[in-house]
Design an enzyme around this catalytic site. Structure first.
Site, PDB file in Angstrom:
ATOM      1  N   ASP A  68      11.609   3.109  23.282  1.00 44.57           N
ATOM      2  CA  ASP A  68      12.431   2.278  22.407  1.00 44.57           C
ATOM      3  C   ASP A  68      13.894   2.592  22.718  1.00 44.57           C
ATOM      4  OD1 ASP A  68      13.675   0.915  20.343  1.00 44.57           O
ATOM      5  OD2 ASP A  68      13.048   2.328  18.781  1.00 44.57           O
ATOM      6  N   SER A 111      14.144  -7.238  20.577  1.00 48.39           N
ATOM      7  CA  SER A 111      12.863  -6.732  21.060  1.00 48.39           C
ATOM      8  C   SER A 111      12.286  -5.676  20.114  1.00 48.39           C
ATOM      9  CB  SER A 111      13.064  -6.137  22.455  1.00 48.39           C
ATOM     10  OG  SER A 111      11.894  -5.556  22.932  1.00 48.39           O
ATOM     11  N   ASP A 112      13.150  -4.831  19.557  1.00 46.85           N
ATOM     12  CA  ASP A 112      12.694  -3.791  18.629  1.00 46.85           C
ATOM     13  C   ASP A 112      12.132  -4.398  17.351  1.00 46.85           C
ATOM     14  OD1 ASP A 112      15.263  -4.729  18.012  1.00 46.85           O
ATOM     15  OD2 ASP A 112      15.907  -2.822  17.147  1.00 46.85           O
ATOM     16  N   THR A 115      21.326   1.240  13.587  1.00 47.22           N
ATOM     17  CA  THR A 115      22.697   0.872  13.952  1.00 47.22           C
ATOM     18  C   THR A 115      23.132  -0.348  13.160  1.00 47.22           C
ATOM     19  OG1 THR A 115      22.304   1.736  16.177  1.00 47.22           O
ATOM     20  CG2 THR A 115      24.226   0.326  15.878  1.00 47.22           C
TER      21      THR A 115
END
Length: 247
Positions: free
Chosen positions: A6, A104-105, A127
């Site tokens: 990740d 994507s995460d 973040t």
């Protein structure tokens, strides 16, 4: 064995996983430290034979970093390195958003939970502060708010008299600058979290299980009105499901 990872804006996590889905080893490092010189040293911590790797899969929101790791691992293992969004995800999840613009995460987290029974909101305090809406097996979109740490750092950078502050539970009324800022951020984000979740429920007219993850998840877990389930492993579980798509 698999290498799963990740790559985030702040941190990169890489896992060595057995073919029976057992996590053998995990390494975490700051994404800003990613460069070719350090990769060899970082991956030596795994203490494994590269020839034993069958599949490699990453979710990444930093294309430059992914390309660097992909190039490095492809040379070492001779195995193709995939990114989650390059796979055909249809068998795992339905996607009702602009595919090119969803992280994507966030998709990987949704894949981890997708089923035909439950609705989920994934609250990721990373973040950015993100809320992802999963209605059964369909990813329906979400909300992106400024990240807590990023906002704190921006305030201290722009306001001369405000120092760098670590966030923790605070009294509502601050007695000095530091406690006043802590109060504003802690209770401000607590209110933001509850309000957005309530608005999602109102907008969809559905009930949800709320999963909380990310760096500040433990801090807020018991300080908001919404009942949440802490899950720090949601991304790796999504990667383990997604890696089955690689033949």
């Amino acid at each position: 064995m698999y290498i799963l990872g990740d790559i985030g804006n702040t941190e990169t996590k890489v896992f060595l996983v057995s073919s029976s889905d057992i996590i053998i080893k995990k390494i975490t490092f700051l994404s800003k430290n990613l460069n070719t010189l350090k990769l060899d040293k970082l991956f030596k911590d795994f203490k494994f034979n590269y020839k034993m790797i069958d599949k490699i899969l990453f979710c990444s929101v930093v294309p430059k970093s992914f390309n660097l790791i992909k190039k490095f691992l492809s040379k070492k293992t001779k195995v193709q390195c995939y990114e989650v969004k390059s796979l055909d995800l249809k068998s795992l999840i339905k996607i009702k958003v602009n595919y090119k613009q969803v992280g994507s995460d966030r998709l990987t987290n949704a894949i981890s939970l997708a089923n035909n029974k439950n609705n989920f909101i994934v609250l990721d305090l990373g973040t950015a502060t993100t809320f992802d809406v999963l209605i059964k097996d369909t990813y329906s979109g979400g909300v992106i708010a400024p990240g807590i740490k990023l906002s704190l750092n921006t305030l201290s950078d722009k306001a001369t008299l405000i120092p760098n502050i670590d966030l923790k539970i605070s009294n509502v009324i601050g007695k000095d600058t530091i406690s006043a800022v802590r109060s504003g951020f802690f209770w401000g984000y607590a209110g933001l979290i509850d309000n957005i979740i309530n608005l999602i429920k109102k907008d969809t007219k559905k009930s949800f299980k709320v999963i909380i993850t990310g760096g500040f998840s433990k801090l807020f877990k018991n300080s908001i009105n919404t009942k949440v389930i802490l899950n720090k492993d949601i991304t790796i579980k999504g990667l383990i499901k997604a890696v089955t798509l690689i033949k």
